[in-house]
Design an enzyme around this catalytic site. Sequence first.
Site, PDB file in Angstrom:
ATOM      1  N   ASP A  73       9.082  -4.878 -19.798  1.00 16.56           N
ATOM      2  CA  ASP A  73       8.186  -4.013 -19.022  1.00 16.56           C
ATOM      3  C   ASP A  73       6.834  -3.821 -19.708  1.00 16.56           C
ATOM      4  O   ASP A  73       5.792  -3.872 -19.055  1.00 16.56           O
ATOM      5  CB  ASP A  73       8.863  -2.645 -18.793  1.00 16.56           C
ATOM      6  CG  ASP A  73       8.067  -1.741 -17.864  1.00 16.56           C
ATOM      7  OD1 ASP A  73       7.519  -2.251 -16.877  1.00 16.56           O
ATOM      8  OD2 ASP A  73       7.986  -0.527 -18.135  1.00 16.56           O
TER       9      ASP A  73
ATOM     10  N   LYS B 193       1.889  -7.748 -13.230  1.00 17.44           N
ATOM     11  CA  LYS B 193       3.210  -8.084 -13.710  1.00 17.44           C
ATOM     12  C   LYS B 193       4.254  -7.394 -12.827  1.00 17.44           C
ATOM     13  O   LYS B 193       3.903  -6.430 -12.167  1.00 17.44           O
ATOM     14  CB  LYS B 193       3.370  -7.668 -15.173  1.00 17.44           C
ATOM     15  CG  LYS B 193       3.124  -6.173 -15.452  1.00 17.44           C
ATOM     16  CD  LYS B 193       4.135  -5.658 -16.417  1.00 17.44           C
ATOM     17  CE  LYS B 193       5.001  -4.620 -15.797  1.00 17.44           C
ATOM     18  NZ  LYS B 193       4.617  -3.265 -16.002  1.00 17.44           N
TER      19      LYS B 193
ATOM     20  N   GLU C 223       6.547   7.029 -24.383  1.00 18.83           N
ATOM     21  CA  GLU C 223       6.388   7.789 -23.146  1.00 18.83           C
ATOM     22  C   GLU C 223       7.361   8.949 -23.158  1.00 18.83           C
ATOM     23  O   GLU C 223       8.461   8.834 -23.698  1.00 18.83           O
ATOM     24  CB  GLU C 223       6.692   6.917 -21.928  1.00 18.83           C
ATOM     25  CG  GLU C 223       5.678   5.846 -21.673  1.00 18.83           C
ATOM     26  CD  GLU C 223       5.932   5.135 -20.351  1.00 18.83           C
ATOM     27  OE1 GLU C 223       5.108   5.259 -19.440  1.00 18.83           O
ATOM     28  OE2 GLU C 223       6.963   4.458 -20.235  1.00 18.83           O
TER      29      GLU C 223
ATOM     30  N   ALA D 221       0.808  -1.231   0.000  1.00 15.53           N
ATOM     31  CA  ALA D 221       0.000   0.000   0.000  1.00 15.53           C
ATOM     32  C   ALA D 221       0.835   1.272   0.000  1.00 15.53           C
ATOM     33  O   ALA D 221       0.320   2.344  -0.288  1.00 15.53           O
ATOM     34  CB  ALA D 221      -0.926   0.001   1.210  1.00 15.53           C
ATOM     35  N   SER D 222       2.119   1.174   0.340  1.00 16.05           N
ATOM     36  CA  SER D 222       2.925   2.404   0.387  1.00 16.05           C
ATOM     37  C   SER D 222       3.532   2.718  -0.979  1.00 16.05           C
ATOM     38  O   SER D 222       4.203   3.713  -1.157  1.00 16.05           O
ATOM     39  CB  SER D 222       4.043   2.250   1.424  1.00 16.05           C
ATOM     40  OG  SER D 222       4.831   1.131   1.072  1.00 16.05           O
TER      41      SER D 222
ATOM     42  N   TYR E  86     -10.142   6.556 -35.405  1.00 15.96           N
ATOM     43  CA  TYR E  86     -10.413   7.273 -36.646  1.00 15.96           C
ATOM     44  C   TYR E  86      -9.896   6.543 -37.870  1.00 15.96           C
ATOM     45  O   TYR E  86      -8.992   5.711 -37.792  1.00 15.96           O
ATOM     46  CB  TYR E  86      -9.906   8.714 -36.601  1.00 15.96           C
ATOM     47  CG  TYR E  86      -8.430   8.904 -36.351  1.00 15.96           C
ATOM     48  CD1 TYR E  86      -7.956   9.056 -35.052  1.00 15.96           C
ATOM     49  CD2 TYR E  86      -7.522   8.979 -37.404  1.00 15.96           C
ATOM     50  CE1 TYR E  86      -6.601   9.267 -34.816  1.00 15.96           C
ATOM     51  CE2 TYR E  86      -6.166   9.198 -37.172  1.00 15.96           C
ATOM     52  CZ  TYR E  86      -5.714   9.341 -35.873  1.00 15.96           C
ATOM     53  OH  TYR E  86      -4.384   9.542 -35.643  1.00 15.96           O
TER      54      TYR E  86
ATOM     55  N   ALA F  71      -0.199   1.779  -5.852  1.00 15.14           N
ATOM     56  CA  ALA F  71      -1.315   1.922  -4.910  1.00 15.14           C
ATOM     57  C   ALA F  71      -1.816   3.365  -4.883  1.00 15.14           C
ATOM     58  O   ALA F  71      -3.002   3.620  -5.044  1.00 15.14           O
ATOM     59  CB  ALA F  71      -0.885   1.471  -3.520  1.00 15.14           C
TER      60      ALA F  71
ATOM     61  N   HIS G  52       1.859  -6.086 -22.203  1.00 13.24           N
ATOM     62  CA  HIS G  52       0.795  -5.169 -22.633  1.00 13.24           C
ATOM     63  C   HIS G  52       0.626  -5.154 -24.162  1.00 13.24           C
ATOM     64  O   HIS G  52      -0.472  -5.288 -24.681  1.00 13.24           O
ATOM     65  CB  HIS G  52       1.108  -3.735 -22.205  1.00 13.24           C
ATOM     66  CG  HIS G  52       1.269  -3.532 -20.729  1.00 13.24           C
ATOM     67  ND1 HIS G  52       0.486  -4.162 -19.801  1.00 13.24           N
ATOM     68  CD2 HIS G  52       2.108  -2.730 -20.008  1.00 13.24           C
ATOM     69  CE1 HIS G  52       0.845  -3.758 -18.584  1.00 13.24           C
ATOM     70  NE2 HIS G  52       1.836  -2.902 -18.692  1.00 13.24           N
TER      71      HIS G  52
HETATM   72  C1  BG6 Z   1       3.435  -0.064 -16.593  1.00 15.23           C
HETATM   73  C2  BG6 Z   1       4.920  -0.007 -16.831  1.00 15.23           C
HETATM   74  O1  BG6 Z   1       2.975  -1.378 -16.674  1.00 15.23           O
HETATM   75  O2  BG6 Z   1       2.786   0.741 -17.554  1.00 15.23           O
HETATM   76  C3  BG6 Z   1       5.430   1.424 -16.786  1.00 15.23           C
HETATM   77  O3  BG6 Z   1       5.590  -0.765 -15.830  1.00 15.23           O
HETATM   78  C4  BG6 Z   1       4.629   2.286 -17.732  1.00 15.23           C
HETATM   79  O4  BG6 Z   1       6.816   1.471 -17.103  1.00 15.23           O
HETATM   80  C5  BG6 Z   1       3.138   2.104 -17.486  1.00 15.23           C
HETATM   81  O5  BG6 Z   1       5.008   3.638 -17.494  1.00 15.23           O
HETATM   82  C6  BG6 Z   1       2.320   2.865 -18.491  1.00 15.23           C
HETATM   83  O6  BG6 Z   1       0.971   2.769 -18.188  1.00 15.23           O
HETATM   84  P1  BG6 Z   1      -0.019   3.986 -18.400  1.00 15.23           P
HETATM   85  O7  BG6 Z   1      -1.359   3.385 -18.298  1.00 15.23           O
HETATM   86  O8  BG6 Z   1       0.295   4.956 -17.307  1.00 15.23           O
HETATM   87  O9  BG6 Z   1       0.321   4.548 -19.741  1.00 15.23           O
END
Ligand code: BG6
Length: 444
Positions: free
Chosen positions: A218, A131, A199, A13-14, A345, A18, A223
Amino acid sequence: LTTNQISFVILGASGDLAKRKIYPSLLRLYIDGELPEKFNVIGYARSSLTDEDVKAKIEPFIDEQDKDSPFFDHLKYIQGSYDKSSDFENLNKKLLEIEGDQPSNRIFYLSLPPNVTADPSKGFNRIVIEKPFGRDLKTFHSLSKSLNSSFTDEETYRIDHFVGKEVVQNIYATRFANPTFSRAWDSESIENIQIIFKEKIDLEGRGGYFDEYGMIRDVMQNHLMQILAMVTMDEPSSNSNIVQEKIKLLKRVKLSEQDVVAAQYQGYNTDSSVKKGTTTETFGAIVAHVENDRWKNVPIYMKAGKALDEKVLQVIVKFKSTSTLFADAPGQELVFRIQPQESIYLNTVSKVAGISNKLNKVLMKHSYEKDLPDAYVRLLRDVMGGDKTNFITEEEINVCWQVFDNLLHNLDNVKGTIAQYEKGSSGPSEEIALANKYNIDLLV
Ligand code: BG6
């Protein structure tokens, strides 16, 4: 949804997840009236914190007007370790005190650092895990073994929050409920598919975790592979067949070691939270192929990177231009803009109005007018309701590791240098060569 009392226990939770996602999503469910009248949110972690400290951590991630919500009266924080059964007994005792004599359902959210394995005692109803599901096939198997010895598959909810994103949820409807798309969803009509995750943020203090994993582990192995499966799988006959279709598809995904670009942004290896001389990638681009009839020779370009020029997550389905009359027509793209500015789109070709016979691109666009809830809101609601449609099965993760295992081990073993890119740039120049090799025009 259940009307019984419910207790959410957030282990870890910290932590970052979370405060950013889990608590704010539970607050959203509360505001939307989705929680039963009696509910408890119990935070558990090693740090010594008061209930007020927890609230203060969450506050930056919620709306100003919700700061005094009665939701916060339901929060409790309990300190404890993850490796002592006496601490878990204490947690259980406190839970029973809080719950009183009313029966309660319990959901345990394991938002824990990867090096921690919880050893929870019996009586858990549902657990939610995030994950990393291991860092390769082997470590995934040992993680599964230890989880399976404590929980049944029925009780386990493996979350992939990208699957809960609104536009990702709309992939099935767009593909299957529109004959225009469903009939043209194959190699005859589609030139390539691009799944792009960029990102702007860099490590943001997550080096301890990230440096061990890298960008491909990651976000790509999990994903982006989920998105790939949703975009390319055959139509399931019902909701209960989705997983089977996804697995069938994922088993056909092939990567080639020649078609990978791994790179690191300049300055990454001077961050105090990473290993000295680290060659962990912060950018990955891969061309995947699905080896079945439908996707023969259609390159699927996946890329993911940190510290780039923009934040975007989108899927581009590039259609072939088939006209002889308009041989110069640029073809069409269907774009699932997952975030930010969520929309779906279609770039279509049209004649320029007036006496000109030239062509231009015209956009057909579906944008979302209202604020969309965070992916975790939907997924936590599904856990409460016992709906696993949007959760990931052990078999899917297994197959995804099989697809990536060799390639990642080879990358791990590359000693010495790694390609570099400038922070805030669009990525390493090496990726252009990879895209060109497959005639892919990168839109972002
Ligand atoms: C997480 C990754 O699963 O997804 C992060 O560990 C990444 O590195 C994040 O920044 C991105 O998710 P969102 O929904 O904030 O774009």
